[in-house]
Design a protein around this motif. Structure first.
Motif, PDB file in Angstrom:
ATOM      1  N   PHE A 151       0.608  -1.225  -0.031  1.00  0.00           N
ATOM      2  CA  PHE A 151      -0.242  -0.113  -0.022  1.00  0.00           C
ATOM      3  C   PHE A 151       0.940   1.210  -0.111  1.00  0.00           C
ATOM      4  O   PHE A 151       1.852   1.317   0.606  1.00  0.00           O
ATOM      5  N   LYS A 152       0.613   2.218  -0.751  1.00  0.00           N
ATOM      6  CA  LYS A 152       1.327   3.423  -0.876  1.00  0.00           C
ATOM      7  C   LYS A 152       0.266   4.663  -1.292  1.00  0.00           C
ATOM      8  O   LYS A 152      -0.673   4.397  -1.505  1.00  0.00           O
ATOM      9  N   GLU A 153       0.788   5.903  -1.367  1.00  0.00           N
ATOM     10  CA  GLU A 153      -0.105   7.067  -1.899  1.00  0.00           C
ATOM     11  C   GLU A 153      -0.681   6.572  -3.179  1.00  0.00           C
ATOM     12  O   GLU A 153      -0.135   5.986  -3.873  1.00  0.00           O
ATOM     13  N   GLY A 154      -1.959   6.862  -2.924  1.00  0.00           N
ATOM     14  CA  GLY A 154      -3.016   6.559  -4.144  1.00  0.00           C
ATOM     15  C   GLY A 154      -3.217   4.938  -4.230  1.00  0.00           C
ATOM     16  O   GLY A 154      -4.239   4.789  -5.238  1.00  0.00           O
ATOM     17  N   GLU A 155      -2.589   4.324  -3.382  1.00  0.00           N
ATOM     18  CA  GLU A 155      -3.253   2.638  -3.522  1.00  0.00           C
ATOM     19  C   GLU A 155      -3.418   2.395  -1.965  1.00  0.00           C
ATOM     20  O   GLU A 155      -2.632   1.756  -1.601  1.00  0.00           O
ATOM     21  N   VAL A 156      -4.464   2.793  -1.469  1.00  0.00           N
ATOM     22  CA  VAL A 156      -4.314   2.667   0.132  1.00  0.00           C
ATOM     23  C   VAL A 156      -5.600   1.504   0.417  1.00  0.00           C
ATOM     24  O   VAL A 156      -5.836   1.039   1.425  1.00  0.00           O
ATOM     25  N   LYS A 157      -6.309   1.035  -0.669  1.00  0.00           N
ATOM     26  CA  LYS A 157      -7.527   0.085  -0.619  1.00  0.00           C
ATOM     27  C   LYS A 157      -7.055  -1.124  -1.459  1.00  0.00           C
ATOM     28  O   LYS A 157      -6.962  -0.851  -2.764  1.00  0.00           O
ATOM     29  N   LYS A 158      -7.214  -2.357  -1.057  1.00  0.00           N
ATOM     30  CA  LYS A 158      -7.007  -3.316  -1.756  1.00  0.00           C
ATOM     31  C   LYS A 158      -8.210  -4.635  -1.663  1.00  0.00           C
ATOM     32  O   LYS A 158      -8.258  -4.802  -0.367  1.00  0.00           O
TER      33      LYS A 158
END
Length: 162
Positions: A151-158
């Motif tokens: 998870f990183k900035e812009g990708e916090v939900k998976k």
């Protein structure tokens, strides 16, 4: 190769002194317990980064040894660390406790999840808004199945499929 890289990141995470670490990474292990039908979670973060984030969020100096630290920490985690089941229902975590180990803090949580981890959705945005380049690595264990999410900035939900 993937395991080697993950091991290297873990080693670097724990040997860097808190005052001078130049990269921002947290490591979380989430293991599904079939007996209790719950997810057992250990989140490892640099505690000085947590102090900075909580102080900024609550607009006052907050230190790990403050009496109200756990309250601030739980409130913060409820906003940035969330698990939704396969029916998109938010599942509340139980705060088990925390442990300081040198420059890091291990945070222990548990989430009742009778339906299992598969097809759930995880948000892991701890520290991401306050530290450029913050990366949160989550290792999922479901029986013999293992999976790693980043998870990183812009990708916090998976979505979790394990």
């Amino acid at each position: 190769m993937k395991r080697w890289l993950l091991s290297l990141l873990l080693i670097l995470l724990f040997i860097q002194p808190a005052s001078s670490h130049k990269f921002y990474t947290s490591m979380t292990q989430m293991e599904y317990n079939n007996k209790t039908k719950s997810v057992e979670i250990i989140m490892n973060v640099f505690w000085d980064d947590l102090e900075v984030t909580l102080s900024k969020k609550y607009k006052k100096q907050i230190h790990i040894h403050d009496a109200e630290f756990d309250t601030f920490l739980k409130n913060y985690l409820q906003q940035v660390f969330q698990l939704k089941n396969s029916r998109s229902q938010l599942k509340a975590f139980q705060f088990i406790g925390k442990e300081i180990k040198g420059d890091t803090m291990s945070i222990y949580l548990e989430i009742p999840l009778p339906e299992g981890l598969n097809n759930s959705e995880l948000q892991q945005a701890v520290l991401i808004n306050d530290f450029e380049g913050q990366t949160n690595i989550v290792n999922l264990i479901n029986g013999k199945a293992h999976k790693t999410l980043v998870f990183k900035e812009g990708e916090v939900k998976k979505k979790i499929s394990i």
